[in-house]
Design an enzyme around this catalytic site. Structure first.
Site, PDB file in Angstrom:
ATOM      1  N   ARG A 104      49.807  23.267  25.474  1.00  0.00           N
ATOM      2  CA  ARG A 104      50.751  24.214  25.426  1.00  0.00           C
ATOM      3  C   ARG A 104      51.765  23.720  24.270  1.00  0.00           C
ATOM      4  O   ARG A 104      52.133  22.594  24.307  1.00  0.00           O
ATOM      5  CB  ARG A 104      51.587  24.235  26.667  1.00  0.00           C
ATOM      6  CG  ARG A 104      52.830  24.954  26.587  1.00  0.00           C
ATOM      7  CD  ARG A 104      53.279  25.342  28.173  1.00  0.00           C
ATOM      8  NE  ARG A 104      52.685  26.425  28.802  1.00  0.00           N
ATOM      9  CZ  ARG A 104      52.966  27.129  29.636  1.00  0.00           C
ATOM     10  NH1 ARG A 104      54.060  26.731  30.404  1.00  0.00           N
ATOM     11  NH2 ARG A 104      52.267  28.221  30.280  1.00  0.00           N
ATOM     12  N   HIS A 131      49.392  33.993  24.840  1.00  0.00           N
ATOM     13  CA  HIS A 131      48.980  33.239  25.846  1.00  0.00           C
ATOM     14  C   HIS A 131      47.601  33.974  26.818  1.00  0.00           C
ATOM     15  O   HIS A 131      47.732  34.754  27.643  1.00  0.00           O
ATOM     16  CB  HIS A 131      50.229  33.420  27.106  1.00  0.00           C
ATOM     17  CG  HIS A 131      50.246  32.600  28.162  1.00  0.00           C
ATOM     18  ND1 HIS A 131      49.396  31.648  28.458  1.00  0.00           N
ATOM     19  CD2 HIS A 131      51.128  32.478  29.369  1.00  0.00           C
ATOM     20  CE1 HIS A 131      49.740  31.080  29.605  1.00  0.00           C
ATOM     21  NE2 HIS A 131      50.842  31.474  30.149  1.00  0.00           N
ATOM     22  N   GLN A 134      46.510  33.557  30.499  1.00  0.00           N
ATOM     23  CA  GLN A 134      47.206  34.512  31.460  1.00  0.00           C
ATOM     24  C   GLN A 134      46.871  35.695  31.444  1.00  0.00           C
ATOM     25  O   GLN A 134      46.663  36.456  32.325  1.00  0.00           O
ATOM     26  CB  GLN A 134      48.652  34.101  30.868  1.00  0.00           C
ATOM     27  CG  GLN A 134      49.609  35.137  31.629  1.00  0.00           C
ATOM     28  CD  GLN A 134      49.825  34.745  33.249  1.00  0.00           C
ATOM     29  OE1 GLN A 134      50.233  33.538  33.231  1.00  0.00           O
ATOM     30  NE2 GLN A 134      49.504  35.695  34.128  1.00  0.00           N
ATOM     31  N   CYS A 261      53.829  37.600  34.795  1.00  0.00           N
ATOM     32  CA  CYS A 261      53.062  36.241  34.680  1.00  0.00           C
ATOM     33  C   CYS A 261      53.911  35.120  35.147  1.00  0.00           C
ATOM     34  O   CYS A 261      53.315  34.164  35.565  1.00  0.00           O
ATOM     35  CB  CYS A 261      52.862  36.116  33.230  1.00  0.00           C
ATOM     36  SG  CYS A 261      54.172  35.972  32.043  1.00  0.00           S
TER      37      CYS A 261
END
Ligand code: CP
Ligand code: NVA
Length: 302
Positions: A104, A131, A134, A261
């Site tokens: 990340r 992302h 996700q 999310c």
């Protein structure tokens, strides 16, 4: 440039691979407690985080353990990386110890540079740009309920950020209808837009939130200010009309799915009542991070 299979954006996978990840996700979800498949046995997977995380960190760590591997969490603050050691040196050192990493970080260039020098598989656990883990969990959450992905109308409300970029990527691969309800003057990232065209994708931009959500199967949003961005009242005020509230939901189909999310800012990007009414969708989405990522890791790390 290495030939390793990375997952740095959704565009690293094709439609067939995404459906096969979803089929494996159903398996992992159903067999969580009696699953004897240990594809990551003996594998040491690094987890390098330069930003905060609850879901991504824990779901990846638990997923690695359940697949038989060993996760090693490294906050960049505790690494020499946080004191300015170049990312390419960190990558070349960690490649000597580890079999794969989840990262990340900030710019997409950072994860790309790491991947180029690591020469082992890398999974994106969020960058400023994308992302992807996700977004696969998000679409899987919808796919569990509504089978025909191509017939879906998905409407994203709010900031053109890493989640919006990932929806654009995913649309180009999976072919659903995508509407982006964003304020006038807010721009879509040029690389993301160009890639959408290159992969045969398309999306609409809307400024009327009620019209945008007409007949929507899925409505989704994200925070107005992402990690690494300065709080900005002017930006927040421009985004305020793009809240998912009861009027937006009423305009969608009766069986609309509402996603977020997380973490959520109640009554900023989503009304408290909407959040609580659709909390089953939202927390199933969070749960599905674990199952989907196990299927992703089985594909990328072995
Ligand atoms: N949705 C998500 O990535 O959450 P975390 O920031 O808690 O990992
Ligand atoms: N756009 C948000 C997503 C958090 C999961 C951020 O980058 O902070």
């Amino acid at each position: 440039m290495n030939k390793i299979k990375n997952f740095l954006s959704v565009l690293d996978l094709n439609e067939e691979e995404i459906y096969s990840i979803f089929e494996k996700t159903f398996y992992f979800k159903k067999n969580r407690l009696n699953n004897h498949i240990k594809p990551l046995a003996d594998k040491k997977i690094g987890m390098i985080f330069e930003k905060s995380s609850t879901r991504t960190r824990v779901s990846f760590e638990v997923g690695i353990i359940e697949l038989g591997g060993s996760p090693l969490f490294m906050s960049s603050q505790d690494l020499q990386l946080g004191r300015g050691e170049p990312i390419k040196d960190t990558a070349r050192v960690l490649a000597k110890y580890l079999d794969g990493v989840v990262i990340r970080t900030f710019g997409q260039d950072r994860i790309k540079e790491f991947a180029d020098f690591f020469e082992k598989p890398v999974i994106n656990g969020l960058t400023d740009m994308y992302h992807p883990a996700q977004i696969l969990a998000d679409l899987f959450t919808v796919y569990e309920i509504k089978k025909d992905i191509k017939k879906l109308k998905v409407v994203y409300f709010g900031d053109p950020n890493n989640m919006l970029n990932s929806w654009i990527n995913l649309q180009a691969i999976m072919g659903f209808k995508l509407v982006l309800a964003i304020p006038e003057g807010f721009k879509i990232n040029k690389v993301v837009e160009d890639n959408s065209k290159k992969y045969g994708g398309s999306f609409e931009i809307a400024h009327d939130t009620i019209k945008a959500s007409e007949n929507a199967d899925v409505i989704t949003t994200d925070v107005f200010i992402s990690m690494g961005q300065e709080s900005d009242e002017i930006k927040i005020n421009k985004l305020r009309p793009y809240i998912i509230d009861e009027s937006v939901v009423s305009s969608a189909k009766d069986d609309v799915i509402v996603l977020h999310c997380l973490p959520a800012h109640r009554n900023e990007e989503i009304a408290e009542t909407v959040f609580e009414r659709f909390s089953k969708n939202i927390f199933d989405e969070a749960e599905n991070r674990l199952h989907v990522q196990k299927a992703i890791m089985e594909k990328i790390f072995i």
